[in-house]
Write a protein that holds these residues in place. Structure first.
Motif, PDB file in Angstrom:
ATOM      1  N   GLU A 194      78.273 -30.679  22.135  1.00 64.61           N
ATOM      2  CA  GLU A 194      79.510 -31.083  21.468  1.00 64.61           C
ATOM      3  C   GLU A 194      80.600 -30.035  21.642  1.00 64.61           C
ATOM      4  O   GLU A 194      81.775 -30.368  21.838  1.00 64.61           O
ATOM      5  CB  GLU A 194      79.237 -31.310  19.976  1.00 64.61           C
ATOM      6  N   VAL A 195      80.231 -28.766  21.588  1.00 64.83           N
ATOM      7  CA  VAL A 195      81.215 -27.699  21.761  1.00 64.83           C
ATOM      8  C   VAL A 195      81.828 -27.767  23.152  1.00 64.83           C
ATOM      9  O   VAL A 195      83.049 -27.638  23.317  1.00 64.83           O
ATOM     10  CB  VAL A 195      80.555 -26.321  21.518  1.00 64.83           C
ATOM     11  N   LYS A 196      81.021 -27.985  24.170  1.00 65.69           N
ATOM     12  CA  LYS A 196      81.555 -28.087  25.534  1.00 65.69           C
ATOM     13  C   LYS A 196      82.439 -29.317  25.692  1.00 65.69           C
ATOM     14  O   LYS A 196      83.455 -29.273  26.390  1.00 65.69           O
ATOM     15  CB  LYS A 196      80.406 -28.119  26.537  1.00 65.69           C
ATOM     16  N   PHE A 197      82.046 -30.405  25.043  1.00 64.45           N
ATOM     17  CA  PHE A 197      82.851 -31.635  25.128  1.00 64.45           C
ATOM     18  C   PHE A 197      84.250 -31.402  24.569  1.00 64.45           C
ATOM     19  O   PHE A 197      85.265 -31.707  25.221  1.00 64.45           O
ATOM     20  CB  PHE A 197      82.145 -32.757  24.364  1.00 64.45           C
ATOM     21  N   TYR A 198      84.321 -30.845  23.359  1.00 65.19           N
ATOM     22  CA  TYR A 198      85.630 -30.608  22.755  1.00 65.19           C
ATOM     23  C   TYR A 198      86.361 -29.432  23.400  1.00 65.19           C
ATOM     24  O   TYR A 198      87.590 -29.364  23.343  1.00 65.19           O
ATOM     25  CB  TYR A 198      85.478 -30.379  21.246  1.00 65.19           C
ATOM     26  N   SER A 199      85.615 -28.527  24.014  1.00 69.13           N
ATOM     27  CA  SER A 199      86.266 -27.434  24.737  1.00 69.13           C
ATOM     28  C   SER A 199      87.043 -27.967  25.937  1.00 69.13           C
ATOM     29  O   SER A 199      88.156 -27.505  26.230  1.00 69.13           O
ATOM     30  CB  SER A 199      85.223 -26.407  25.192  1.00 69.13           C
ATOM     31  N   VAL A 200      86.471 -28.928  26.630  1.00 70.83           N
ATOM     32  CA  VAL A 200      87.170 -29.524  27.775  1.00 70.83           C
ATOM     33  C   VAL A 200      88.452 -30.200  27.315  1.00 70.83           C
ATOM     34  O   VAL A 200      89.522 -30.038  27.933  1.00 70.83           O
ATOM     35  CB  VAL A 200      86.252 -30.527  28.499  1.00 70.83           C
ATOM     36  N   ILE A 201      88.374 -30.953  26.216  1.00 71.75           N
ATOM     37  CA  ILE A 201      89.583 -31.609  25.692  1.00 71.75           C
ATOM     38  C   ILE A 201      90.617 -30.566  25.291  1.00 71.75           C
ATOM     39  O   ILE A 201      91.818 -30.707  25.583  1.00 71.75           O
ATOM     40  CB  ILE A 201      89.218 -32.507  24.497  1.00 71.75           C
ATOM     41  N   GLY A 202      90.170 -29.496  24.615  1.00 73.91           N
ATOM     42  CA  GLY A 202      91.107 -28.453  24.195  1.00 73.91           C
ATOM     43  C   GLY A 202      91.755 -27.746  25.371  1.00 73.91           C
ATOM     44  O   GLY A 202      92.966 -27.488  25.360  1.00 73.91           O
ATOM     45  N   ILE A 203      90.982 -27.432  26.409  1.00 76.06           N
ATOM     46  CA  ILE A 203      91.540 -26.754  27.581  1.00 76.06           C
ATOM     47  C   ILE A 203      92.549 -27.642  28.285  1.00 76.06           C
ATOM     48  O   ILE A 203      93.638 -27.188  28.683  1.00 76.06           O
ATOM     49  CB  ILE A 203      90.401 -26.338  28.529  1.00 76.06           C
ATOM     50  N   LEU A 204      92.229 -28.918  28.466  1.00 76.20           N
ATOM     51  CA  LEU A 204      93.171 -29.841  29.113  1.00 76.20           C
ATOM     52  C   LEU A 204      94.443 -29.996  28.288  1.00 76.20           C
ATOM     53  O   LEU A 204      95.542 -30.130  28.848  1.00 76.20           O
ATOM     54  CB  LEU A 204      92.499 -31.200  29.323  1.00 76.20           C
ATOM     55  N   THR A 205      94.311 -29.988  26.970  1.00 82.86           N
ATOM     56  CA  THR A 205      95.489 -30.134  26.116  1.00 82.86           C
ATOM     57  C   THR A 205      96.361 -28.888  26.141  1.00 82.86           C
ATOM     58  O   THR A 205      97.584 -28.974  26.280  1.00 82.86           O
ATOM     59  CB  THR A 205      95.058 -30.434  24.667  1.00 82.86           C
ATOM     60  N   VAL A 206      95.728 -27.718  26.025  1.00 83.47           N
ATOM     61  CA  VAL A 206      96.485 -26.459  25.961  1.00 83.47           C
ATOM     62  C   VAL A 206      97.280 -26.216  27.228  1.00 83.47           C
ATOM     63  O   VAL A 206      98.407 -25.704  27.190  1.00 83.47           O
ATOM     64  CB  VAL A 206      95.518 -25.290  25.682  1.00 83.47           C
ATOM     65  N   PHE A 207      96.732 -26.641  28.370  1.00 83.31           N
ATOM     66  CA  PHE A 207      97.413 -26.384  29.640  1.00 83.31           C
ATOM     67  C   PHE A 207      98.038 -27.652  30.224  1.00 83.31           C
ATOM     68  O   PHE A 207      98.306 -27.711  31.429  1.00 83.31           O
ATOM     69  CB  PHE A 207      96.430 -25.781  30.645  1.00 83.31           C
ATOM     70  N   GLY A 208      98.304 -28.655  29.362  1.00 80.10           N
ATOM     71  CA  GLY A 208      98.875 -29.884  29.887  1.00 80.10           C
ATOM     72  C   GLY A 208     100.135 -30.376  29.204  1.00 80.10           C
ATOM     73  O   GLY A 208     100.689 -31.396  29.612  1.00 80.10           O
ATOM     74  N   TRP A 209     100.617 -29.656  28.175  1.00 75.94           N
ATOM     75  CA  TRP A 209     101.761 -30.151  27.414  1.00 75.94           C
ATOM     76  C   TRP A 209     103.107 -29.673  27.955  1.00 75.94           C
ATOM     77  O   TRP A 209     104.160 -30.180  27.562  1.00 75.94           O
ATOM     78  CB  TRP A 209     101.636 -29.704  25.957  1.00 75.94           C
ATOM     79  N   MET A 210     103.126 -28.682  28.843  1.00 77.52           N
ATOM     80  CA  MET A 210     104.373 -28.015  29.227  1.00 77.52           C
ATOM     81  C   MET A 210     105.333 -28.930  29.986  1.00 77.52           C
ATOM     82  O   MET A 210     106.539 -28.917  29.744  1.00 77.52           O
ATOM     83  CB  MET A 210     104.068 -26.764  30.052  1.00 77.52           C
ATOM     84  N   THR A 211     104.794 -29.727  30.897  1.00 74.18           N
ATOM     85  CA  THR A 211     105.664 -30.628  31.673  1.00 74.18           C
ATOM     86  C   THR A 211     106.356 -31.633  30.768  1.00 74.18           C
ATOM     87  O   THR A 211     107.556 -31.908  30.917  1.00 74.18           O
ATOM     88  CB  THR A 211     104.836 -31.349  32.747  1.00 74.18           C
ATOM     89  N   MET A 212     105.608 -32.181  29.802  1.00 75.25           N
ATOM     90  CA  MET A 212     106.202 -33.115  28.849  1.00 75.25           C
ATOM     91  C   MET A 212     107.274 -32.430  28.017  1.00 75.25           C
ATOM     92  O   MET A 212     108.344 -33.003  27.750  1.00 75.25           O
ATOM     93  CB  MET A 212     105.111 -33.697  27.947  1.00 75.25           C
ATOM     94  N   ALA A 213     107.035 -31.208  27.592  1.00 74.47           N
ATOM     95  CA  ALA A 213     108.008 -30.491  26.765  1.00 74.47           C
ATOM     96  C   ALA A 213     109.318 -30.270  27.524  1.00 74.47           C
ATOM     97  O   ALA A 213     110.408 -30.469  26.973  1.00 74.47           O
ATOM     98  CB  ALA A 213     107.420 -29.154  26.313  1.00 74.47           C
ATOM     99  N   ARG A 214     109.234 -29.875  28.773  1.00 75.26           N
ATOM    100  CA  ARG A 214     110.463 -29.643  29.554  1.00 75.26           C
ATOM    101  C   ARG A 214     111.210 -30.943  29.805  1.00 75.26           C
ATOM    102  O   ARG A 214     112.445 -30.992  29.782  1.00 75.26           O
ATOM    103  CB  ARG A 214     110.108 -28.954  30.865  1.00 75.26           C
ATOM    104  N   LEU A 215     110.454 -32.022  30.048  1.00 76.94           N
ATOM    105  CA  LEU A 215     111.090 -33.323  30.267  1.00 76.94           C
ATOM    106  C   LEU A 215     111.834 -33.785  29.015  1.00 76.94           C
ATOM    107  O   LEU A 215     113.000 -34.206  29.083  1.00 76.94           O
ATOM    108  CB  LEU A 215     110.034 -34.351  30.676  1.00 76.94           C
TER     109      LEU A 215
END
Length: 335
Positions: A194-215
């Protein structure tokens, strides 16, 4: 002397601007309705939508579909399905024909049903990609709204943080963070998956919001100078209400387009992380299957092609659907 009678004609007076007899009344259409009509006429969008809906149904009803097809994730005795000499299946591919009990064959060495793994792997990919896309979209929209509307120090600080995250290589950060999170929160072996499952979601989220923010920030910088926003400011409407009711509704189109284009990127990223061994481990994943099937490619190529085809189909369908949505919402397009 007779007075000539005037010919009386009956004419129906029409109000100014009313359609004449025989003409169709022109009805106004909202931009959203125009976009839906464009999408409905776009056969590429419709085919892509059907493919995406196919994978969505699989993700939601994977256990039910597996039961209907008579397959499961239960690990059998390897000797019942596997040749103990070459570790390949006794029946079905790669050396046998179609096996109705195992339509996709069975995995070498373990004998696990490939169709069941494929169905549950699609579920894992869709859940991780959708969750990460939603979280990163919400984060990016909030940061972009605040930076674009408030400006000044808030804008500079938020954009500095955004630029810092953009400079960090995603793959290196994921390789470094995943073991740290697993060691920190996965001390209990039962919870490690479970920790690895949510870690993947957290990593993708932490490094995926920047493009949306600039747009979103760029769009807000343009919208905040328009008359309806200035009027709301003058009459004393609170900032939170202006952001929620005046600016955010005008950002629906770019948010939908960016979200639809982010989904395939997250699907591919999740498969890549699982292939590298830092993804999910407690449930089937297409990336895990690809990683395990590479060594069997020469003797059992079907074992590798099954997850690869699933990833390719889903990513292409999501990309084409995102492009079609972008074109449909663009008022300048003629499609």
């Amino acid at each position: 002397m007779t007075v000539p009678q005037m010919e009386v004609t009956s004419e129906v007076s029409t109000a100014p601007g009313a359609p004449e007899q025989g003409q169709k009344e022109i009805a106004g259409k909202s931009p959203l309705r125009i976009a839906f009509e464009r999408l409905r006429r776009d056969w590429v969008a419709m085919i892509s939508l059907l493919v995406v809906l196919f994978f969505v149904v699989i993700a939601i009803f994977a256990p039910l579909i597996a039961r209907l097809l008579g397959v499961s994730l239960d690990t059998p005795l390897a000797s019942e399905r596997i040749n103990l000499i070459n570790q390949l299946p006794l029946e079905g591919p790669p050396f046998g024909g179609f096996d109705p009990e195992h339509p996709f064959g069975v995995a070498p060495r373990s004998g696990q049903d490939n169709l069941a793994v494929w169905l549950y792997g699609a579920r894992t990919s869709m859940v991780i990609a959708t969750t990460a896309a939603v979280l990163s979209t919400v984060t990016g929209v909030v940061v972009g709204l605040l930076a674009g509307y408030l400006g000044g120090v808030v804008d500079r600080v938020l954009m500095f943080v955004t630029d810092v995250f953009l400079t960090i290589p995603f793959l290196l950060a994921a390789l470094a963070l995943s073991p740290i999170l697993s060691d920190r929160f996965g001390t209990n072996p039962e919870l490690l998956g479970e920790v690895k499952f949510y870690s993947v979601i957290g990593i993708l989220t932490v490094f995926g919001w920047m493009t949306m923010a600039r747009l979103i920030r760029g769009e807000v910088l343009s919208i905040r100078e328009r008359e309806f926003v200035q009027a709301a400011r003058v009459i004393g409407v609170p900032t939170s209400v202006i952001l929620r009711k005046e600016i955010l509704p005008n950002l629906v189109a770019p948010i939908v387009v960016a979200f639809s284009l982010a989904l395939p990127a997250y699907v591919a990223a999740e498969a890549g992380l699982s292939y590298l061994g830092i993804g999910v481990t407690d449930r089937p994943s297409w990336g895990q299957t690809v990683a395990g099937a590479v060594q069997w490619f020469e003797s059992y190529p079907q074992y590798l092609w099954q997850p690869v085809i699933g990833i390719v189909l889903l990513v292409i369908a999501l990309n084409l659907l995102g492009d079609s949505i972008r074109d449909a919402l663009d008022p300048k397009t003629r499609r």
